[in-house]
Write a protein that holds these residues in place. Structure first.
Motif, PDB file in Angstrom:
ATOM      1  N   THR A   1     -10.583 -15.330 -74.960  1.00 52.22           N
ATOM      2  CA  THR A   1      -9.295 -15.649 -74.360  1.00 52.22           C
ATOM      3  C   THR A   1      -8.523 -14.347 -74.201  1.00 52.22           C
ATOM      4  O   THR A   1      -8.566 -13.479 -75.067  1.00 52.22           O
ATOM      5  N   THR A   2      -7.837 -14.204 -73.070  1.00 52.43           N
ATOM      6  CA  THR A   2      -7.001 -13.030 -72.821  1.00 52.43           C
ATOM      7  C   THR A   2      -5.543 -13.482 -72.762  1.00 52.43           C
ATOM      8  O   THR A   2      -5.220 -14.444 -72.075  1.00 52.43           O
ATOM      9  N   TRP A   3      -4.699 -12.763 -73.508  1.00 48.47           N
ATOM     10  CA  TRP A   3      -3.258 -12.998 -73.483  1.00 48.47           C
ATOM     11  C   TRP A   3      -2.630 -11.793 -72.820  1.00 48.47           C
ATOM     12  O   TRP A   3      -3.029 -10.657 -73.062  1.00 48.47           O
ATOM     13  N   ALA A   4      -1.611 -12.039 -72.004  1.00 46.12           N
ATOM     14  CA  ALA A   4      -0.928 -10.930 -71.325  1.00 46.12           C
ATOM     15  C   ALA A   4       0.561 -11.265 -71.212  1.00 46.12           C
ATOM     16  O   ALA A   4       0.945 -12.416 -71.083  1.00 46.12           O
ATOM     17  N   ARG A   5       1.377 -10.181 -71.256  1.00 46.06           N
ATOM     18  CA  ARG A   5       2.804 -10.322 -71.036  1.00 46.06           C
ATOM     19  C   ARG A   5       3.336  -9.017 -70.476  1.00 46.06           C
ATOM     20  O   ARG A   5       2.769  -7.939 -70.729  1.00 46.06           O
ATOM     21  N   LYS A   6       4.381  -9.136 -69.708  1.00 51.96           N
ATOM     22  CA  LYS A   6       4.995  -7.979 -69.051  1.00 51.96           C
ATOM     23  C   LYS A   6       5.559  -7.043 -70.099  1.00 51.96           C
ATOM     24  O   LYS A   6       6.205  -7.472 -71.055  1.00 51.96           O
ATOM     25  N   VAL A   7       5.309  -5.751 -69.929  1.00 52.80           N
ATOM     26  CA  VAL A   7       5.851  -4.738 -70.820  1.00 52.80           C
ATOM     27  C   VAL A   7       7.324  -4.549 -70.467  1.00 52.80           C
ATOM     28  O   VAL A   7       7.664  -4.407 -69.288  1.00 52.80           O
ATOM     29  N   ALA A   8       8.171  -4.546 -71.489  1.00 53.91           N
ATOM     30  CA  ALA A   8       9.624  -4.418 -71.240  1.00 53.91           C
ATOM     31  C   ALA A   8       9.999  -3.050 -70.768  1.00 53.91           C
ATOM     32  O   ALA A   8       9.400  -2.074 -70.970  1.00 53.91           O
TER      33      ALA A   8
END
Length: 76
Positions: free
Chosen positions: A69-76
């Protein structure tokens, strides 16, 4: 615009993220993606992580849950 996307599209995740890079650069969305699929002999997680990073996201993959599974979120 969604704030969270859970994706399981049976190996098409590379193409979808690649086609969405311009949109992703402009919108902070969190992702959980099933990347337990093989393309050209390799799991899709590596290419998905690379595409997210190119779009300004941090990405991490793990098979701790029993499948990659890959999790991703925008870097602030």
């Amino acid at each position: 615009i969604p704030t969270f996307v859970k994706m399981d599209i049976e190996g098409a995740e590379i193409e979808v993220i690649a086609a969405s890079q311009v949109f992703l650069r402009e919108h902070p969305i969190q992702f959980a993606i099933d990347t337990n699929h093989y393309k050209n002999g390799e799991l899709t997680s590596r290419d998905v992580e690379k595409l997210f990073r190119e779009s300004g996201y941090e990405a991490l993959s793990s098979n701790e849950s029993g499948f990659m599974t890959t999790w991703a979120r925008k870097v602030a």
